[in-house]
Design a protein around this motif. Structure first.
Motif, PDB file in Angstrom:
ATOM      1  N   ASP A  54       1.829  -0.679 -14.215  1.00 36.31           N
ATOM      2  CA  ASP A  54       2.659  -1.872 -14.004  1.00 36.31           C
ATOM      3  C   ASP A  54       1.838  -3.137 -13.768  1.00 36.31           C
ATOM      4  O   ASP A  54       2.230  -4.238 -14.167  1.00 36.31           O
ATOM      5  N   GLY A  55       0.697  -3.013 -13.083  1.00 37.09           N
ATOM      6  CA  GLY A  55      -0.126  -4.193 -12.818  1.00 37.09           C
ATOM      7  C   GLY A  55      -0.654  -4.821 -14.090  1.00 37.09           C
ATOM      8  O   GLY A  55      -0.607  -6.050 -14.273  1.00 37.09           O
ATOM      9  N   ALA A  56      -1.154  -3.968 -15.000  1.00 33.76           N
ATOM     10  CA  ALA A  56      -1.648  -4.467 -16.283  1.00 33.76           C
ATOM     11  C   ALA A  56      -0.519  -5.091 -17.092  1.00 33.76           C
ATOM     12  O   ALA A  56      -0.683  -6.164 -17.689  1.00 33.76           O
ATOM     13  N   LEU A  57       0.628  -4.435 -17.122  1.00 33.88           N
ATOM     14  CA  LEU A  57       1.779  -4.951 -17.858  1.00 33.88           C
ATOM     15  C   LEU A  57       2.186  -6.327 -17.327  1.00 33.88           C
ATOM     16  O   LEU A  57       2.463  -7.248 -18.103  1.00 33.88           O
ATOM     17  N   THR A  58       2.187  -6.498 -16.017  1.00 31.81           N
ATOM     18  CA  THR A  58       2.610  -7.757 -15.402  1.00 31.81           C
ATOM     19  C   THR A  58       1.692  -8.908 -15.791  1.00 31.81           C
ATOM     20  O   THR A  58       2.156  -9.973 -16.223  1.00 31.81           O
ATOM     21  N   VAL A  59       0.382  -8.714 -15.645  1.00 31.22           N
ATOM     22  CA  VAL A  59      -0.529  -9.841 -15.905  1.00 31.22           C
ATOM     23  C   VAL A  59      -0.658 -10.131 -17.393  1.00 31.22           C
ATOM     24  O   VAL A  59      -0.797 -11.301 -17.789  1.00 31.22           O
ATOM     25  N   LEU A  60      -0.593  -9.109 -18.238  1.00 30.01           N
ATOM     26  CA  LEU A  60      -0.705  -9.353 -19.680  1.00 30.01           C
ATOM     27  C   LEU A  60       0.551 -10.027 -20.225  1.00 30.01           C
ATOM     28  O   LEU A  60       0.469 -10.886 -21.112  1.00 30.01           O
ATOM     29  N   GLY A  84      -7.388 -16.544 -10.757  1.00 32.80           N
ATOM     30  CA  GLY A  84      -7.513 -15.293 -11.485  1.00 32.80           C
ATOM     31  C   GLY A  84      -6.285 -14.428 -11.253  1.00 32.80           C
ATOM     32  O   GLY A  84      -5.845 -14.245 -10.108  1.00 32.80           O
ATOM     33  N   LEU A  85      -5.703 -13.916 -12.333  1.00 32.05           N
ATOM     34  CA  LEU A  85      -4.588 -12.975 -12.264  1.00 32.05           C
ATOM     35  C   LEU A  85      -5.130 -11.627 -12.719  1.00 32.05           C
ATOM     36  O   LEU A  85      -5.434 -11.443 -13.894  1.00 32.05           O
ATOM     37  N   LEU A  86      -5.276 -10.709 -11.786  1.00 28.51           N
ATOM     38  CA  LEU A  86      -5.977  -9.461 -12.064  1.00 28.51           C
ATOM     39  C   LEU A  86      -5.014  -8.281 -11.973  1.00 28.51           C
ATOM     40  O   LEU A  86      -4.359  -8.068 -10.947  1.00 28.51           O
ATOM     41  N   GLY A  87      -4.904  -7.522 -13.044  1.00 28.72           N
ATOM     42  CA  GLY A  87      -4.067  -6.328 -13.055  1.00 28.72           C
ATOM     43  C   GLY A  87      -4.881  -5.106 -12.670  1.00 28.72           C
ATOM     44  O   GLY A  87      -5.768  -4.699 -13.405  1.00 28.72           O
ATOM     45  N   ARG A  88      -4.588  -4.529 -11.499  1.00 26.76           N
ATOM     46  CA  ARG A  88      -5.330  -3.372 -11.015  1.00 26.76           C
ATOM     47  C   ARG A  88      -4.606  -2.085 -11.407  1.00 26.76           C
ATOM     48  O   ARG A  88      -3.383  -1.990 -11.296  1.00 26.76           O
ATOM     49  N   LEU A  89      -5.364  -1.087 -11.835  1.00 26.68           N
ATOM     50  CA  LEU A  89      -4.791   0.206 -12.201  1.00 26.68           C
ATOM     51  C   LEU A  89      -5.902   1.202 -12.481  1.00 26.68           C
ATOM     52  O   LEU A  89      -7.059   0.822 -12.682  1.00 26.68           O
ATOM     53  N   GLY A  90      -5.512   2.462 -12.479  1.00 30.56           N
ATOM     54  CA  GLY A  90      -6.418   3.501 -12.960  1.00 30.56           C
ATOM     55  C   GLY A  90      -6.278   3.636 -14.464  1.00 30.56           C
ATOM     56  O   GLY A  90      -7.257   3.660 -15.198  1.00 30.56           O
ATOM     57  N   GLY A 131      -2.963  -9.577  -2.492  1.00 27.22           N
ATOM     58  CA  GLY A 131      -2.394  -8.478  -3.256  1.00 27.22           C
ATOM     59  C   GLY A 131      -0.928  -8.717  -3.558  1.00 27.22           C
ATOM     60  O   GLY A 131      -0.170  -9.185  -2.695  1.00 27.22           O
ATOM     61  N   VAL A 132      -0.534  -8.424  -4.783  1.00 25.43           N
ATOM     62  CA  VAL A 132       0.874  -8.470  -5.198  1.00 25.43           C
ATOM     63  C   VAL A 132       1.251  -7.039  -5.571  1.00 25.43           C
ATOM     64  O   VAL A 132       0.846  -6.523  -6.606  1.00 25.43           O
ATOM     65  N   ALA A 133       1.975  -6.391  -4.683  1.00 25.95           N
ATOM     66  CA  ALA A 133       2.269  -4.965  -4.817  1.00 25.95           C
ATOM     67  C   ALA A 133       3.652  -4.748  -5.412  1.00 25.95           C
ATOM     68  O   ALA A 133       4.650  -5.201  -4.847  1.00 25.95           O
ATOM     69  N   ILE A 134       3.712  -4.057  -6.541  1.00 22.73           N
ATOM     70  CA  ILE A 134       4.997  -3.701  -7.142  1.00 22.73           C
ATOM     71  C   ILE A 134       5.485  -2.430  -6.450  1.00 22.73           C
ATOM     72  O   ILE A 134       4.774  -1.425  -6.414  1.00 22.73           O
ATOM     73  N   THR A 135       6.686  -2.492  -5.889  1.00 24.29           N
ATOM     74  CA  THR A 135       7.115  -1.481  -4.919  1.00 24.29           C
ATOM     75  C   THR A 135       8.442  -0.818  -5.277  1.00 24.29           C
ATOM     76  O   THR A 135       9.200  -1.305  -6.119  1.00 24.29           O
ATOM     77  N   THR A 136       8.702   0.288  -4.565  1.00 28.28           N
ATOM     78  CA  THR A 136       9.952   1.040  -4.691  1.00 28.28           C
ATOM     79  C   THR A 136      10.414   1.479  -3.306  1.00 28.28           C
ATOM     80  O   THR A 136       9.643   1.444  -2.347  1.00 28.28           O
ATOM     81  N   GLU A 137      11.660   1.909  -3.194  1.00 26.99           N
ATOM     82  CA  GLU A 137      12.176   2.386  -1.909  1.00 26.99           C
ATOM     83  C   GLU A 137      11.575   3.735  -1.539  1.00 26.99           C
ATOM     84  O   GLU A 137      11.358   4.022  -0.362  1.00 26.99           O
ATOM     85  N   THR A 138      11.323   4.581  -2.519  1.00 25.23           N
ATOM     86  CA  THR A 138      10.780   5.909  -2.274  1.00 25.23           C
ATOM     87  C   THR A 138       9.335   5.979  -2.747  1.00 25.23           C
ATOM     88  O   THR A 138       8.874   5.125  -3.505  1.00 25.23           O
ATOM     89  N   ALA A 139       8.626   7.004  -2.292  1.00 27.98           N
ATOM     90  CA  ALA A 139       7.240   7.197  -2.713  1.00 27.98           C
ATOM     91  C   ALA A 139       7.220   7.769  -4.126  1.00 27.98           C
ATOM     92  O   ALA A 139       7.717   8.863  -4.386  1.00 27.98           O
ATOM     93  N   LEU A 153      -5.006 -13.380  -7.480  1.00 31.14           N
ATOM     94  CA  LEU A 153      -3.832 -12.551  -7.216  1.00 31.14           C
ATOM     95  C   LEU A 153      -4.096 -11.197  -7.862  1.00 31.14           C
ATOM     96  O   LEU A 153      -4.294 -11.120  -9.076  1.00 31.14           O
ATOM     97  N   SER A 154      -4.135 -10.153  -7.051  1.00 33.99           N
ATOM     98  CA  SER A 154      -4.402  -8.807  -7.547  1.00 33.99           C
ATOM     99  C   SER A 154      -3.089  -8.042  -7.602  1.00 33.99           C
ATOM    100  O   SER A 154      -2.490  -7.732  -6.564  1.00 33.99           O
ATOM    101  N   VAL A 155      -2.625  -7.741  -8.816  1.00 36.04           N
ATOM    102  CA  VAL A 155      -1.319  -7.118  -9.017  1.00 36.04           C
ATOM    103  C   VAL A 155      -1.505  -5.628  -9.254  1.00 36.04           C
ATOM    104  O   VAL A 155      -2.246  -5.221 -10.156  1.00 36.04           O
ATOM    105  N   ASP A 156      -0.837  -4.815  -8.469  1.00 41.98           N
ATOM    106  CA  ASP A 156      -1.041  -3.369  -8.544  1.00 41.98           C
ATOM    107  C   ASP A 156       0.245  -2.634  -8.195  1.00 41.98           C
ATOM    108  O   ASP A 156       0.955  -3.013  -7.254  1.00 41.98           O
ATOM    109  N   THR A 157       0.540  -1.567  -8.920  1.00 40.59           N
ATOM    110  CA  THR A 157       1.600  -0.652  -8.512  1.00 40.59           C
ATOM    111  C   THR A 157       1.245  -0.112  -7.130  1.00 40.59           C
ATOM    112  O   THR A 157       0.144   0.385  -6.923  1.00 40.59           O
ATOM    113  N   THR A 158       2.167  -0.201  -6.185  1.00 40.10           N
ATOM    114  CA  THR A 158       1.892   0.295  -4.834  1.00 40.10           C
ATOM    115  C   THR A 158       3.130   1.035  -4.336  1.00 40.10           C
ATOM    116  O   THR A 158       3.813   0.620  -3.406  1.00 40.10           O
TER     117      THR A 158
END
Length: 314
Positions: free
Chosen positions: A94-100, A72-78, A245-253, A163-168
């Protein structure tokens, strides 16, 4: 690469009129016989979202009576957007965009004669006007429906691993641009990081793998008044299958409700990774955890499934 699929899907999702039906129409335009289901969920406050599930059958998949495992490839988001408060596609999408985009790529592969061994079930939801909510260090996106509703609709009992993909990005734990993976979570246990997944990550990124830390709180259900990094491991509260979890990340918050924060290269890296994991896992060449060690762990220390509940005071 999945750059074209990402751009095509982004154009559909970056709209006040984005919907599950529009995504389904696009995917069926790639392969008319693909199986896409759209369900509208309505929350207690009357807001709604479209849950979309895409089944991509494999050569030896369970959907055809075969024996290959299902991933299962699951895009997590609000939500994809925070309208009317914010205009445009938010970081949280981003999670939805990635899995779709990955679903679109898998369908194109089948048109070109390339089939995975097992089934792939892609699921996420499409909401262009989700609420926001306070959170430190930066504001989170809320959701039009409860986490329990979302898990019930998105987490399918037929999958053998997720795999749960989520902006983190709204944290001070991950400090690089790209994506990170979590240790494997199964039935209340935080297990060791999968060596197979680390190897695939090294190949798809050409860099050393990145792993993010988990606390026990992160793998308990939302709504228990405990801190959660975000919703990336919430699917693990609704299944006994192993979840990473597959977390899409950045250097800053970066706030989940921020617009202009989606980085196509990071999305492409994460999408290529989950695609390669799907290929290897359904072929039996990638394991999320050591089954013998897990059985021994349970024998020594018993079940931890109570961590998937709201606890003894609920």
């Amino acid at each position: 690469m999945l750059v074209k699929e990402i751009i095509d899907m982004f154009e559909i999702l970056d709209s006040a009129y984005a919907s599950g039906e529009k995504v389904a129409e696009f995917l069926k335009g790639i392969k008319s016989d693909c199986t896409v289901k759209v369900e509208t969920l309505t929350g207690e406050e009357g807001m709604s979202t479209d849950v979309i599930k895409v089944m991509i059958p494999g050569k030896n998949g369970k959907s055809k009576g075969g024996t290959a495992p299902t991933i299962g490839l699951l895009g997590r988001l609000g939500g994809l957007g925070a309208r009317p408060e914010r205009t445009g596609f938010v970081s949280d999408g981003d999670g939805a965009l990635t899995v779709l985009a990955t679903a679109a790529k898998l369908l194109k592969m089948q048109k070109g004669g390339d089939f995975l061994e097992g089934d792939v079930l892609v699921s996420t939801h499409v909401c262009p006007d989700a609420p926001t909510q306070p959170h430190k260090p930066v504001a989170f996106m809320g959701s039009p429906v409860s986490m329990a509703q979302m898990n019930q609709s998105e987490v399918d009992a037929s999958v053998d691993a997720i795999l749960s993909v989520d902006t983190t990005k709204g944290n001070k734990i991950m400090n690089h641009k790209g994506f990170s993976i979590s240790p494997t979570v199964k039935d209340g246990y935080i297990l060791k990081v999968s060596e197979d997944l680390l190897s695939i990550m090294e190949i798809t990124t050409g860099q050393l793998p990145k792993v993010f830390a988990l606390s026990m709180q992160d793998i308990t259900p939302y709504g228990n008044n405990l801190y959660h990094l975000n919703s990336i491991l919430q699917p693990a509260t609704a299944t006994t299958a192993p979840v990473v979890g597959v977390a899409i990340t950045t250097e800053t918050a970066v706030p989940g409700c921020a617009t202009g924060a989606t980085n196509m290269l990071s999305i492409d890296e994460a999408a290529r990774f989950i695609l390669e994991v799907a290929k290897a896992y359904t072929k039996g060449e990638c394991s999320f955890y050591d089954e013998k060690e897990y059985a021994h762990l349970q024998k020594l220390y018993g079940s931890m499934e109570h961590l998937r509940t709201f606890g003894i005071d609920a």
